[in-house]
Enzyme design. Structure first.
Site, PDB file in Angstrom:
ATOM      1  N   PHE A 153       0.864  -1.186   0.000  1.00  0.00           N
ATOM      2  CA  PHE A 153       0.000   0.000   0.000  1.00  0.00           C
ATOM      3  C   PHE A 153       0.896   1.229   0.000  1.00  0.00           C
ATOM      4  O   PHE A 153       1.626   1.467   0.957  1.00  0.00           O
ATOM      5  CB  PHE A 153      -0.959   0.052   1.194  1.00  0.00           C
ATOM      6  CG  PHE A 153      -1.859   1.263   1.108  1.00  0.00           C
ATOM      7  CD1 PHE A 153      -2.996   1.247   0.316  1.00  0.00           C
ATOM      8  CD2 PHE A 153      -1.525   2.441   1.766  1.00  0.00           C
ATOM      9  CE1 PHE A 153      -3.787   2.382   0.175  1.00  0.00           C
ATOM     10  CE2 PHE A 153      -2.325   3.582   1.639  1.00  0.00           C
ATOM     11  CZ  PHE A 153      -3.454   3.550   0.845  1.00  0.00           C
ATOM     12  N   ASP A 238       9.267   2.853   2.085  1.00  0.00           N
ATOM     13  CA  ASP A 238       8.068   3.631   2.405  1.00  0.00           C
ATOM     14  C   ASP A 238       7.783   3.433   3.895  1.00  0.00           C
ATOM     15  O   ASP A 238       7.239   2.411   4.310  1.00  0.00           O
ATOM     16  CB  ASP A 238       6.891   3.165   1.540  1.00  0.00           C
ATOM     17  CG  ASP A 238       5.615   3.973   1.830  1.00  0.00           C
ATOM     18  OD1 ASP A 238       5.581   4.698   2.850  1.00  0.00           O
ATOM     19  OD2 ASP A 238       4.658   3.855   1.040  1.00  0.00           O
ATOM     20  N   LYS A 267       2.232  10.799   7.385  1.00  0.00           N
ATOM     21  CA  LYS A 267       1.362  10.521   8.523  1.00  0.00           C
ATOM     22  C   LYS A 267       1.820  11.232   9.809  1.00  0.00           C
ATOM     23  O   LYS A 267       1.544  12.415   9.954  1.00  0.00           O
ATOM     24  CB  LYS A 267       1.221   9.007   8.705  1.00  0.00           C
ATOM     25  CG  LYS A 267       0.421   8.388   7.543  1.00  0.00           C
ATOM     26  CD  LYS A 267      -0.228   7.062   7.876  1.00  0.00           C
ATOM     27  CE  LYS A 267      -1.297   6.710   6.849  1.00  0.00           C
ATOM     28  NZ  LYS A 267      -0.873   5.858   5.754  1.00  0.00           N
TER      29      LYS A 267
HETATM   30  C1  PLP Z   1      -0.953   6.000   4.313  1.00  0.00           C
HETATM   31  C2  PLP Z   1       0.150   5.494   3.482  1.00  0.00           C
HETATM   32  C3  PLP Z   1       0.492   6.099   2.258  1.00  0.00           C
HETATM   33  C4  PLP Z   1      -0.323   7.213   1.649  1.00  0.00           C
HETATM   34  O1  PLP Z   1      -0.396   8.340   2.448  1.00  0.00           O
HETATM   35  P1  PLP Z   1      -1.530   9.454   2.168  1.00  0.00           P
HETATM   36  O2  PLP Z   1      -1.146  10.577   3.078  1.00  0.00           O
HETATM   37  O3  PLP Z   1      -2.848   8.840   2.515  1.00  0.00           O
HETATM   38  O4  PLP Z   1      -1.422   9.816   0.727  1.00  0.00           O
HETATM   39  C5  PLP Z   1       1.586   5.614   1.575  1.00  0.00           C
HETATM   40  N1  PLP Z   1       2.314   4.591   2.047  1.00  0.00           N
HETATM   41  C6  PLP Z   1       2.019   3.977   3.218  1.00  0.00           C
HETATM   42  C7  PLP Z   1       2.870   2.853   3.704  1.00  0.00           C
HETATM   43  C8  PLP Z   1       0.918   4.394   3.961  1.00  0.00           C
HETATM   44  O5  PLP Z   1       0.585   3.767   5.094  1.00  0.00           O
END
Ligand code: PLP
Length: 414
Positions: A153, A238, A267
């Site tokens: 994700f 990520d 986040k």
């Molecule tokens: C939440 C998330 C994203 C996307 O972040 P947004 O601020 O919602 O665009 C990307 N990578 C990971 C691992 C995430 O948990």
């Protein structure tokens, strides 16, 4: 004189006048929230309009690592609101370099490129990796590939959903962006085999959050790092969900002593107040993004930098990482006991972060979340039978225990 009257059936104010979570009205239905309407929060606790109190075990998918309205973060935001909120990057402002310098020091990286949402940080890294590949690896124009993991994700843009393996996230949104190769998560040999002369980077979540807090084998990330080094390609981690204290370390990659070329943060970097994301890492790689090639109107704005600096300040002491370790050990041992008692089908996690699997004989993940809600505990299912537990790192131990007592009680009564 006439005044435009809103046609919405929902009056402004504390209550929407509509059953919480109900479909209809003017709001797009791209979420299926639990039936609770929150009006205020402090620390690990939320209230609804009727004054009921709920324990937050989701913490905004880890955007609220420091809880709701942490006093240091709120104070930083308030002070900045009274000084300066937006300049655009056409001009410098006084917090931009301090934010970059302190975030670089915290993450032991060279360069910080600020953006807003997580998806934008991912997009920024993809652009940087491709341009780096063309300019320094001599990849033929338009041929760059990036190796990613199944179950990933990384966000919701058209390019990012192009390499999602989640049918709901992907189907109906083509044509898809080419240039991605998907390999099984946790299998370093498959990953190494997918790297060829057109590969510019490997993009992974070190621990897959949305997939249900999937922790790879201990030798996985070191082997991925070695495969990237052998092939001369970038490792992009990520850490938008796993980073900034959640795992008991500043970055999840620190658990295995792995240093990526680029790390994506988001986040929790915005302290639950404003969206703040960043790509941090190698000056050589981020250096390919020269003026005019990439940017963002809001990226690195003064309010974002003020909050981001306060977040960095909280993490510089190591105190929240230490809390995540000690409270996390407690959380994981209580969940292991529920599995041993046959009340849960499984659990995994690290730090103050866990995925629990609901036995289908008991019910669905959604059923469990609704039953928890009735006991004033907020949690969210992900992918059917799995629930992600990610309380604020600031949660009091007795509050965490109370939440886990509610979970135990719910699981004991099918
Ligand atoms: C939440 C998330 C994203 C996307 O972040 P947004 O601020 O919602 O665009 C990307 N990578 C990971 C691992 C995430 O948990």
């Amino acid at each position: 004189m006439t005044t435009a009257v809103p046609t919405s059936s929902a009056p402004p104010g504390r209550s929407t006048g509509r059953p919480p979570g109900a479909a209809g009205g003017h709001l797009a239905h791209n979420y299926h929230p639990l039936p609770v309407t929150v009006t205020d929060g402090q620390g690990s606790w939320l209230h609804d309009a009727d004054g009921r109190r709920y324990l937050d075990l989701l913490a905004g998918y880890s955007a609220l690592n420091f809880g709701h309205r942490h006093p240091d973060l709120v104070a930083a935001a308030h002070a900045q609101l009274d000084r300066l909120t937006l300049t655009s990057r056409a001009f410098e402002h006084d917090l931009l370099h301090p934010f970059a310098d302190r975030l670089a020091a915290l993450t032991r990286t060279e360069t910080v490129l600020p953006m807003n949402t997580g998806a934008e940080a991912v997009e920024t890294a993809i652009k940087a990796a491709r341009k780096w590949g063309y300019e320094t690896r001599g990849v033929a124009p338009g041929r760059a590939t990036i190796v990613v993991a199944d179950g990933n994700f990384h966000g919701r843009t058209t390019t990012i959903v192009s390499f999602s393996t989640d049918d709901d996230a992907r189907r109906g949104f083509g044509p898809y962006t080419p240039g991605f190769r998907v390999v099984p998560f946790g299998d370093a040999a498959a990953l190494a085999a997918a790297i060829d002369h057109d590969t510019v980077a490997v993009l992974l979540e070190p621990i897959q959050g949305e997939s249900g807090v999937i922790v790879p084998p201990d030798d996985y990330l070191p082997a991925v790092r070695a495969a990237c080094d052998d092939a001369g390609v970038l490792l992009i981690a990520d850490e938008i969900q796993s980073g900034l204290g959640r795992t008991g370390t500043t970055l999840a990659c620190d658990l295995w002593g792995v240093v990526p070329d680029l790390v994506l943060l988001g986040k929790a970097l915005g302290g639950g107040i404003v969206p703040v994301s960043a790509v941090v890492g190698s000056a050589d790689v981020l250096g390919v993004l020269t003026p005019g090639t990439h940017g963002s109107t809001f990226g690195g704005n003064p309010l974002a930098c003020a909050v981001g600096l306060a977040v960095v300040g909280l993490l510089e002491t190591g105190e929240h990482q230490a809390r995540a370790r000690t409270l996390g050990a407690h959380l994981q041992s209580r969940l292991a006991a529920l599995v041993a008692d046959g009340l849960l089908a499984g659990h995994r996690g690290v730090g103050l972060w866990a995925g629990i699997d609901v036995d289908p004989a008991w019910g669905t993940g959604r059923d469990l979340c609704e039953r928890l809600l009735a006991r004033r505990v907020l949690a969210k299912d992900t992918h059917g039978a799995t629930i992600r537990l990610a309380p604020p790192l600031t949660i009091a131990e007795n509050d965490l225990d109370w939440g886990l007592d509610q979970l135990t009680a719910v699981l004991r009564t099918p």
